[in-house]
Design an enzyme around this catalytic site. Structure first.
Site, short mmCIF file in Angstrom:
data_model
loop_
_atom_site.label_atom_id
_atom_site.label_comp_id
_atom_site.label_asym_id
_atom_site.label_seq_id
_atom_site.Cartn_x
_atom_site.Cartn_y
_atom_site.Cartn_z
N CYS A 257 19.09 22.50 -13.27
CA CYS A 257 18.77 21.68 -12.09
C CYS A 257 18.78 20.19 -12.44
O CYS A 257 17.94 19.73 -13.21
CB CYS A 257 17.40 22.12 -11.56
SG CYS A 257 16.66 21.03 -10.34
N CYS B 13 15.61 18.31 -11.55
CA CYS B 13 14.54 18.71 -12.48
C CYS B 13 14.64 17.91 -13.78
O CYS B 13 13.64 17.42 -14.30
CB CYS B 13 14.62 20.20 -12.80
SG CYS B 13 14.40 21.29 -11.39
#
Length: 150
Positions: A68, A71
Site C-alpha cells: 500500500c 501506508c
C-alpha cells in the site's frame, strides 16, 4: 498513584506499572526490554488480541499492508507520532496481509486505517494517510471525547 497493566511490545507479557512511573522508562519484568520505545510495535493476530484485551493504556493501531503506497507514505509520520504519544498511548501496527482474520473481524475496508482502543473496545477509527501532527491531534481528541462519555 495507581497500577496499570501494560503489555510488553517485545514478549507480550502483561506488566503492572505504577502510573507515576510510565514516563520513567519502565522495563518488562519478563524480557527486561523497554516497555516504551518511541516506535510502533509490529503485532501479529495473537499479540494484537493480547494488547487490546490486557492493556489498560489506550492502544492506537495502524492497519496497513506492505504493498500500500499511502501506508508506506504514512509510516514515517506514524513513527513520529509514536514518539509523541508514548507512554500515554501504546502505538502498534498490524499488517492486514499477515493478520487477515483481524482485519476481517474488525471490518477494515481500506488501508491505512487508524483505530483507537480503550479498555478493549474500539472508540474511534480514521481511514486514510495522515501526517504526524494530525495523528497526534486526532488521537488526543478522540481520547478526550472518549473520557467525557465514559
Amino acid at each position: 498513584m495507581s497500577q496499570l497493566h501494560v503489555v510488553c511490545p517485545h514478549c507480550h507479557t502483561t506488566n503492572r506499572v505504577q502510573s507515576d512511573d510510565l514516563a520513567k522508562g519502565p522495563d518488562c519484568g519478563s524480557c527486561h526490554q523497554a516497555l516504551f520505545t518511541g516506535h510502533p510495535a509490529n503485532l501479529d493476530a495473537t499479540a494484537f488480541e493480547r494488547h487490546i484485551a490486557r492493556s489498560q493504556l489506550p492502544v492506537l493501531v495502524d492497519f496497513w499492508a506492505p504493498w500500500c503506497g499511502p501506508c508506506r507514505m504514512m509510516a514515517p509520520a506514524y513513527e513520529q507520532a509514536a514518539a509523541q504519544l508514548e507512554p500515554r498511548v501504546q502505538v502498534v501496527k498490524v499488517n492486514t496481509d499477515e493478520a487477515q482474520g483481524v482485519g476481517a473481524r474488525l471490518n477494515i475496508r481500506s488501508i491505512p486505517t487508524l483505530a483507537l482502543f480503550v479498555n478493549g473496545r474500539e472508540v474511534a477509527r480514521q481511514a486514510g494517510a495522515m501526517g504526524a501532527a494530525d495523528i497526534v491531534r486526532w488521537t488526543q481528541g478522540q481520547l478526550a471525547r472518549s473520557a467525557s462519555t465514559a
